[in-house]
Design a protein around this motif. Structure first.
Motif, PDB file in Angstrom:
ATOM      1  N   ILE A   1      17.882 -34.677 -14.368  1.00 46.07           N
ATOM      2  CA  ILE A   1      18.472 -35.985 -14.047  1.00 46.07           C
ATOM      3  C   ILE A   1      19.224 -35.907 -12.728  1.00 46.07           C
ATOM      4  O   ILE A   1      19.147 -36.799 -11.886  1.00 46.07           O
ATOM      5  N   PHE A   2      19.948 -34.750 -12.559  1.00 46.27           N
ATOM      6  CA  PHE A   2      20.660 -34.572 -11.298  1.00 46.27           C
ATOM      7  C   PHE A   2      19.697 -34.589 -10.115  1.00 46.27           C
ATOM      8  O   PHE A   2      19.966 -35.165  -9.067  1.00 46.27           O
ATOM      9  N   CYS A   3      18.544 -33.925 -10.288  1.00 45.33           N
ATOM     10  CA  CYS A   3      17.535 -33.890  -9.216  1.00 45.33           C
ATOM     11  C   CYS A   3      17.047 -35.286  -8.886  1.00 45.33           C
ATOM     12  O   CYS A   3      16.891 -35.650  -7.714  1.00 45.33           O
ATOM     13  N   MET A   4      16.769 -36.076  -9.923  1.00 47.23           N
ATOM     14  CA  MET A   4      16.271 -37.428  -9.675  1.00 47.23           C
ATOM     15  C   MET A   4      17.307 -38.268  -8.953  1.00 47.23           C
ATOM     16  O   MET A   4      16.999 -39.052  -8.067  1.00 47.23           O
ATOM     17  N   LEU A   5      18.586 -38.103  -9.337  1.00 44.54           N
ATOM     18  CA  LEU A   5      19.643 -38.855  -8.669  1.00 44.54           C
ATOM     19  C   LEU A   5      19.760 -38.430  -7.212  1.00 44.54           C
ATOM     20  O   LEU A   5      19.975 -39.249  -6.315  1.00 44.54           O
ATOM     21  N   LEU A   6      19.624 -37.117  -6.970  1.00 43.23           N
ATOM     22  CA  LEU A   6      19.701 -36.639  -5.594  1.00 43.23           C
ATOM     23  C   LEU A   6      18.568 -37.200  -4.753  1.00 43.23           C
ATOM     24  O   LEU A   6      18.770 -37.686  -3.634  1.00 43.23           O
TER      25      LEU A   6
ATOM     26  N   ASP B   1      20.891 -28.271   6.260  1.00 41.55           N
ATOM     27  CA  ASP B   1      21.066 -26.946   5.676  1.00 41.55           C
ATOM     28  C   ASP B   1      21.818 -27.000   4.350  1.00 41.55           C
ATOM     29  O   ASP B   1      21.536 -26.235   3.431  1.00 41.55           O
ATOM     30  N   SER B   2      22.767 -27.933   4.232  1.00 44.60           N
ATOM     31  CA  SER B   2      23.570 -27.995   3.013  1.00 44.60           C
ATOM     32  C   SER B   2      22.784 -28.494   1.821  1.00 44.60           C
ATOM     33  O   SER B   2      23.154 -28.258   0.680  1.00 44.60           O
ATOM     34  N   ASN B   3      21.703 -29.195   2.051  1.00 40.30           N
ATOM     35  CA  ASN B   3      20.946 -29.786   0.941  1.00 40.30           C
ATOM     36  C   ASN B   3      19.592 -29.133   0.708  1.00 40.30           C
ATOM     37  O   ASN B   3      18.911 -29.439  -0.263  1.00 40.30           O
ATOM     38  N   THR B   4      19.183 -28.241   1.594  1.00 38.60           N
ATOM     39  CA  THR B   4      17.816 -27.719   1.526  1.00 38.60           C
ATOM     40  C   THR B   4      17.526 -27.005   0.221  1.00 38.60           C
ATOM     41  O   THR B   4      16.518 -27.267  -0.457  1.00 38.60           O
ATOM     42  N   SER B   5      18.421 -26.107  -0.183  1.00 39.20           N
ATOM     43  CA  SER B   5      18.151 -25.313  -1.390  1.00 39.20           C
ATOM     44  C   SER B   5      18.090 -26.189  -2.624  1.00 39.20           C
ATOM     45  O   SER B   5      17.219 -26.016  -3.495  1.00 39.20           O
ATOM     46  N   ILE B   6      19.006 -27.179  -2.710  1.00 41.04           N
ATOM     47  CA  ILE B   6      18.998 -28.085  -3.874  1.00 41.04           C
ATOM     48  C   ILE B   6      17.717 -28.917  -3.888  1.00 41.04           C
ATOM     49  O   ILE B   6      17.068 -29.092  -4.928  1.00 41.04           O
TER      50      ILE B   6
ATOM     51  N   LEU C   1      12.360 -30.347  -6.179  1.00 40.88           N
ATOM     52  CA  LEU C   1      10.938 -30.622  -5.999  1.00 40.88           C
ATOM     53  C   LEU C   1      10.079 -29.681  -6.834  1.00 40.88           C
ATOM     54  O   LEU C   1       9.085 -30.104  -7.441  1.00 40.88           O
ATOM     55  N   VAL C   2      10.466 -28.403  -6.892  1.00 41.65           N
ATOM     56  CA  VAL C   2       9.710 -27.458  -7.714  1.00 41.65           C
ATOM     57  C   VAL C   2       9.761 -27.850  -9.180  1.00 41.65           C
ATOM     58  O   VAL C   2       8.756 -27.830  -9.902  1.00 41.65           O
ATOM     59  N   ALA C   3      10.962 -28.255  -9.654  1.00 44.61           N
ATOM     60  CA  ALA C   3      11.105 -28.666 -11.055  1.00 44.61           C
ATOM     61  C   ALA C   3      10.251 -29.883 -11.364  1.00 44.61           C
ATOM     62  O   ALA C   3       9.599 -29.967 -12.415  1.00 44.61           O
ATOM     63  N   ILE C   4      10.231 -30.849 -10.454  1.00 45.80           N
ATOM     64  CA  ILE C   4       9.441 -32.064 -10.669  1.00 45.80           C
ATOM     65  C   ILE C   4       7.953 -31.743 -10.693  1.00 45.80           C
ATOM     66  O   ILE C   4       7.194 -32.249 -11.520  1.00 45.80           O
TER      67      ILE C   4
ATOM     68  N   LEU D   1       2.873 -31.117 -13.765  1.00 43.72           N
ATOM     69  CA  LEU D   1       1.761 -30.288 -14.220  1.00 43.72           C
ATOM     70  C   LEU D   1       1.692 -30.236 -15.743  1.00 43.72           C
ATOM     71  O   LEU D   1       0.612 -30.304 -16.335  1.00 43.72           O
ATOM     72  N   MET D   2       2.846 -30.146 -16.396  1.00 39.04           N
ATOM     73  CA  MET D   2       2.876 -30.132 -17.854  1.00 39.04           C
ATOM     74  C   MET D   2       2.340 -31.440 -18.419  1.00 39.04           C
ATOM     75  O   MET D   2       1.564 -31.457 -19.385  1.00 39.04           O
ATOM     76  N   ILE D   3       2.739 -32.556 -17.815  1.00 34.94           N
ATOM     77  CA  ILE D   3       2.271 -33.864 -18.290  1.00 34.94           C
ATOM     78  C   ILE D   3       0.761 -33.980 -18.128  1.00 34.94           C
ATOM     79  O   ILE D   3       0.050 -34.456 -19.022  1.00 34.94           O
ATOM     80  N   ILE D   4       0.231 -33.526 -16.975  1.00 30.48           N
ATOM     81  CA  ILE D   4      -1.213 -33.596 -16.739  1.00 30.48           C
ATOM     82  C   ILE D   4      -1.968 -32.751 -17.758  1.00 30.48           C
ATOM     83  O   ILE D   4      -3.000 -33.165 -18.306  1.00 30.48           O
ATOM     84  N   ILE D   5      -1.453 -31.564 -18.053  1.00 31.40           N
ATOM     85  CA  ILE D   5      -2.113 -30.687 -19.032  1.00 31.40           C
ATOM     86  C   ILE D   5      -2.136 -31.332 -20.408  1.00 31.40           C
ATOM     87  O   ILE D   5      -3.151 -31.317 -21.110  1.00 31.40           O
ATOM     88  N   ILE D   6      -1.022 -31.972 -20.794  1.00 31.08           N
ATOM     89  CA  ILE D   6      -0.959 -32.639 -22.099  1.00 31.08           C
ATOM     90  C   ILE D   6      -1.964 -33.775 -22.169  1.00 31.08           C
ATOM     91  O   ILE D   6      -2.674 -33.955 -23.164  1.00 31.08           O
ATOM     92  N   ILE D   7      -2.054 -34.568 -21.097  1.00 29.68           N
ATOM     93  CA  ILE D   7      -2.989 -35.697 -21.084  1.00 29.68           C
ATOM     94  C   ILE D   7      -4.428 -35.209 -21.178  1.00 29.68           C
ATOM     95  O   ILE D   7      -5.240 -35.740 -21.945  1.00 29.68           O
ATOM     96  N   LEU D   8      -4.771 -34.185 -20.398  1.00 32.71           N
ATOM     97  CA  LEU D   8      -6.137 -33.665 -20.431  1.00 32.71           C
ATOM     98  C   LEU D   8      -6.480 -33.093 -21.805  1.00 32.71           C
ATOM     99  O   LEU D   8      -7.595 -33.285 -22.312  1.00 32.71           O
ATOM    100  N   TRP D   9      -5.538 -32.407 -22.417  1.00 30.80           N
ATOM    101  CA  TRP D   9      -5.787 -31.858 -23.758  1.00 30.80           C
ATOM    102  C   TRP D   9      -5.994 -32.978 -24.777  1.00 30.80           C
ATOM    103  O   TRP D   9      -6.875 -32.907 -25.629  1.00 30.80           O
TER     104      TRP D   9
END
Length: 873
Positions: free
Chosen positions: A2-7, A409-414, A419-422, A427-435
């Protein structure tokens, strides 16, 4: 997460795209209260209970409206003022009288509008014919919506009631539009020129709606046609507007009028902005000496009293001498910051014409520290930093870069982590749909049913008060549908629109694969079967509607073309070199449509010898791009075979083909007066006023005659079991003496892109003309063509001056389709127009019957219209 989406949501977004007046029609907050009481003021008020804070549309607080003090005299100027706190693009005004729960009697029969962008200079709005007074209400309750043509860009708006005699006046109002993301507060440009050629109408290329100052052939401090959202046509002598002069949509300049060979324009904005690009819509009719600009150079300054920065941003354009179409030219502005921009546009030919200019900028990345430094005085900088005025531009740009890098620089790591988490979550959602799809495909076929879901009801404040016994009234009164029409001009639209629930996976697979058991629509009632289980639109089925230039002209269920080859084509091979390009009519995903002159066509067709046999003939040429795949080529040959079978005076005829080499072409008839939509939109109904003012006009008999021909052509198609799937006035061509021929070019033309709804980037649908079963079930039949004919008929009797369901968004149109499916009396119908006689509107309502069996056939429609023509003689 949720924090990522807000950011991510908080990251700056580019703002500023060319505005579209057709969809920029959102309520700005008078009814809902987002416009606060303190932002609504007035010149006077009768009592505290009729103060300006009570001037909210569809609200009954206080004594029910704003009422200025005393009797309003014809010479009085009393006003209601609304502060929107930032610039808005305003396209529509709604007004209402003082109803006060049936105790009020006051309303404004007319009013004027003044507006301001800074609260200091006020401008009186005028329509395109120069009229200031707007027609208001005729009673105390009904909402009257009036389009502002041209629209206005303003922060402050004043509504000024107008009266012819002393009387008490009260008003409730709402403004409609959208945020003016450009932030452009004014532009200054040279006055436009005039083209006067012997034997041709004079073409005026002035900025006719400019609301600034005119001084010494220069325009200062205002906005006008370059920001009205209306794009000029390919032919600059034609216009979207009615009763205007040639060249109206463009502002244009002649090369020889400028010693520098360039037109200089200055743009001032509401605040400093970080500019990414500028988009300029230009004419390119090079056959008449008009081309897009050769290059452009732009200078910036961070504040209005500063000097222009020394380093310009420039770009050279790629000139096109083959395609005369008007187009947007995008100029990168390289993230330069400024509150004003000075651009010099250099001529590439005799004339340069523009119809629209928009700016894309990123407000949030304009760092306050940078703005503060940039707006410091030069003297202070020289004292503290010992730099000269000439080096200040370099210093400021370095400061901006350093601050931006530090923030990044202050926001790059976050940001990377989010983005990696999203990505992992997707990918998990796509795998579930295909299955899930894999498992369901392995299941044995079973009776399919649509899940019973609760439909959520979204109430709009534009809703009629519907009594509890309304359903019973509808069942007992077959004319109930006409009790609540959608009157776009004088009534509030009924909008008890229910949101469509999604199909279950099994039901969606059924709809897409075509092996579902279709409900018996002829037996269902408002309380049976599938009434409350509305399927979502069958997009997978509908995707196949798309064809070479945007649309397969006809669907032919009984025709198989698996082994179709060039030998199946029954028309002759026309010499390609005898086609001369005049202009591009439109383009689609796989091809283009061109207007051409065909030399020797009459001789090619075997027309008997006459003095006109060797004259060139105007034709439409559908051309397949040479780089398309095999499927597209087969579809093109299929369309040729289908069209070669059509022999009817009201259907566009296939005249010849060019298929021996690439690009493949089909040559069809083209009519002298273009399409029916443009033909009617430039005309008025026959009257003494129209005749005395030389206004092109049509009679009711002309409309019935054209409608009868459309019905005749569709009757012919239905006899062959052909389904058109895109019947509309844009797809009917007009010849001499009001002859009509049905075609399919509409989808490929940019002019009509607003008539189509894109689903997930794959297909575009004419949903405002489509029957409910076509949208929800993907079913296209002659009966769905009948539905579209009813909408086409409605277009004709508004003279194509309004889009069907123009006050509804595309999503609301789809939701309304669900109401037709439920048939519980909540569906919205197109209203009867003043030009439409009762028998013809009754025919429209029958075409829009929910049950297919209740719709008339084209044979019946044709016979009915013939009878109407005879009775109208």
């Amino acid at each position: 997460m949720i924090f990522c989406m807000l950011l991510l949501a908080s990251l700056p977004e580019p703002s500023g795209t060319e505005v579209n007046p057709a969809i920029c029609r959102y309520p700005l907050g008078m009814h809902e209260g987002t416009i606060r009481d303190e932002d609504i003021t007035a010149s006077s008020q009768w009592y505290d209970s009729t103060g300006p804070q009570y001037a909210r549309l569809q609200r009954e607080e206080g004594d029910g409206a704003w009422c200025p003090a005393g009797l309003l005299e014809p010479e009085d100027v009393q006003f209601l003022q609304i502060d929107l706190h930032k610039l808005f693009f305003i396209t529509l005004v709604g007004t209402q009288g003082r109803h006060a729960r049936a105790t009020g009697k006051e309303f404004a029969r007319a009013y004027r509008i003044d507006y301001s962008r800074n609260g200091e200079r006020w401008v009186s709005w005028r329509d395109r014919q120069g009229t200031r007074v707007i027609e208001g209400n005729t009673d105390t309750y009904d909402v009257v919506l009036r389009d502002l043509r041209p629209p206005i860009i303003a922060r402050f708006v004043r509504l000024i009631p107008v009266t012819r005699a002393a009387m008490t006046v009260c008003m409730r109002v709402e403004l409609y539009g959208c945020v003016w993301h450009d932030g452009l507060a004014s532009y200054s440009i040279p006055e436009g020129g005039t083209i006067a050629a012997p034997g041709f109408p004079i073409v005026y290329l002035n900025d006719s709606t400019y609301d600034g100052y005119h001084e010494r052939r220069h325009l200062y401090g205002g906005l006008g046609q370059l920001t009205d959202g209306v794009l000029g046509l390919d032919d600059f002598t034609q216009s979207h507007q009615y009763r205007v002069w040639p060249g109206y949509d463009y502002v244009g300049w002649r090369n020889e009028s400028f010693s520098t060979g360039a037109v200089e324009m200055e743009f001032q904005f509401d605040r400093p902005r970080n500019f990414t690009s500028m988009k300029v819509h230009c004419n390119n009719m090079f056959s008449k000496g008009v081309k897009i600009f050769q290059r452009v150079e732009c200078l910036f300054k961070p504040r209005l009293i500063a000097d222009w920065e020394a380093e310009p941003v420039g770009v050279a354009t790629v000139l096109d001498d083959k395609n005369p179409s008007a187009r947007f030219v995008t100029v990168p502005l390289q993230q330069r910051v400024g509150k004003a921009i000075l651009c010099r546009f250099y001529f590439a030919d005799t004339w340069m014409m523009m119809s629209e200019i928009s700016f894309q900028s990123d407000m949030e990345s304009v760092n306050p520290s940078f703005v503060t430094v940039a707006t410091s005085t030069t003297g202070l900088l020289e004292t503290e930093h010992n730099v000269t005025e000439g080096t200040w531009g370099t210093t400021s740009s370095v400061t901006s870069t350093w601050i931006g890098e530090k923030a990044d620089d202050s926001n790059t790591s976050i940001l990377v982590g989010c983005l990696v988490a999203i990505i992992l979550l997707l990918l998990m959602i796509i795998i579930i749909i295909l299955w899930k799809q894999y498992v369901q495909k392995r299941l044995e076929k079973a009776p399919r049913r649509i899940l019973e879901e609760d439909a959520t009801v979204r109430l709009s404040f534009y809703s009629y008060t519907i009594a509890n016994n309304q359903t019973q009234i509808h069942q007992s009164n077959p004319t109930y549908e006409r009790a609540f029409p959608l009157d776009l001009e004088y009534h509030q639209p009924a909008t008890l629109l229910q949101k469509l629930p999604e199909l279950s996976q099994s039901a969606e697979d059924s709809v897409c694969s075509g092996d579902y058991a279709e409900p018996d629509l002829t037996k269902s009632t408002p309380h049976q079967g599938f009434q409350n289980n509305v399927p979502h639109y069958a997009e997978t089925d509908i995707v196949h509607l798309q064809g070479v230039t945007g649309n397969n002209m006809y669907a032919v269920p009984a025709l198989t073309v698996d082994s179709l080859t060039k030998k199946d084509i029954s028309v002759g091979e026309f010499p390609r070199q005898q086609l001369r390009l005049k202009e591009k009519l439109g383009e689609g995903q796989f091809g283009e449509v061109h207007l051409c002159e065909a030399d020797g066509l009459l001789e090619f067709l075997g027309v008997s010898s006459s003095e006109f046999t060797h004259q060139p003939v105007l034709v439409a040429v559908k051309m397949l791009r040479s780089d398309v795949n095999k499927t597209a080529r087969n579809d093109f040959l299929k369309e040729i075979k289908i069209m070669s079978r059509l022999k009817n005076p009201n259907i566009i005829r296939l005249l010849g083909v060019c298929v021996r080499d690439d690009p493949l072409c089909m040559i069809t008839e083209y009519m002298e007066n273009g399409d029916l939509n443009q033909f009617l939109s430039h005309r008025e109904i026959y009257s003494k006023f129209a005749i005395s003012n030389n206004i092109p006009c049509v009679t009711h008999s002309n409309l019935l005659y054209m409608a009868t021909q459309i019905a005749s052509g569709m009757k012919y198609l239905a006899s062959l079991n052909f389904v058109h799937r895109d019947l509309a006035t844009r797809n009917c061509l007009v010849g001499n003496s009001y002859t009509i021929k049905i075609a399919d070019f509409g989808m490929s033309r940019n002019l009509y892109s607003g008539d189509y709804y894109r689903i997930q980037g794959r297909a575009v649908l004419p949903i405002r003309w489509m029957a409910w079963e076509s949208i929800l079930l993907g079913k296209f039949t002659t009966a769905s063509d009948v539905w579209a004919f009813g909408v086409t008929l409605w277009e004709m009797f508004v003279l194509c001056k309004e889009q069907p369901y123009s006050l509804l968004t595309d999503e609301q149109v789809i939701e309304n389709t669900g109401e037709f499916f439920r048939s519980q009396g909540r569906q919205i119908y197109l209203s009867q127009t003043p030009l439409c006689p009762n028998p013809v509107f009754d025919l429209m309502l029958k075409c829009w019957s929910r049950d297919i069996k209740d719709r008339p056939t084209f044979d019946m429609i044709h016979q009915f219209l013939l009878e109407q023509m005879e009775s109208n003689i």
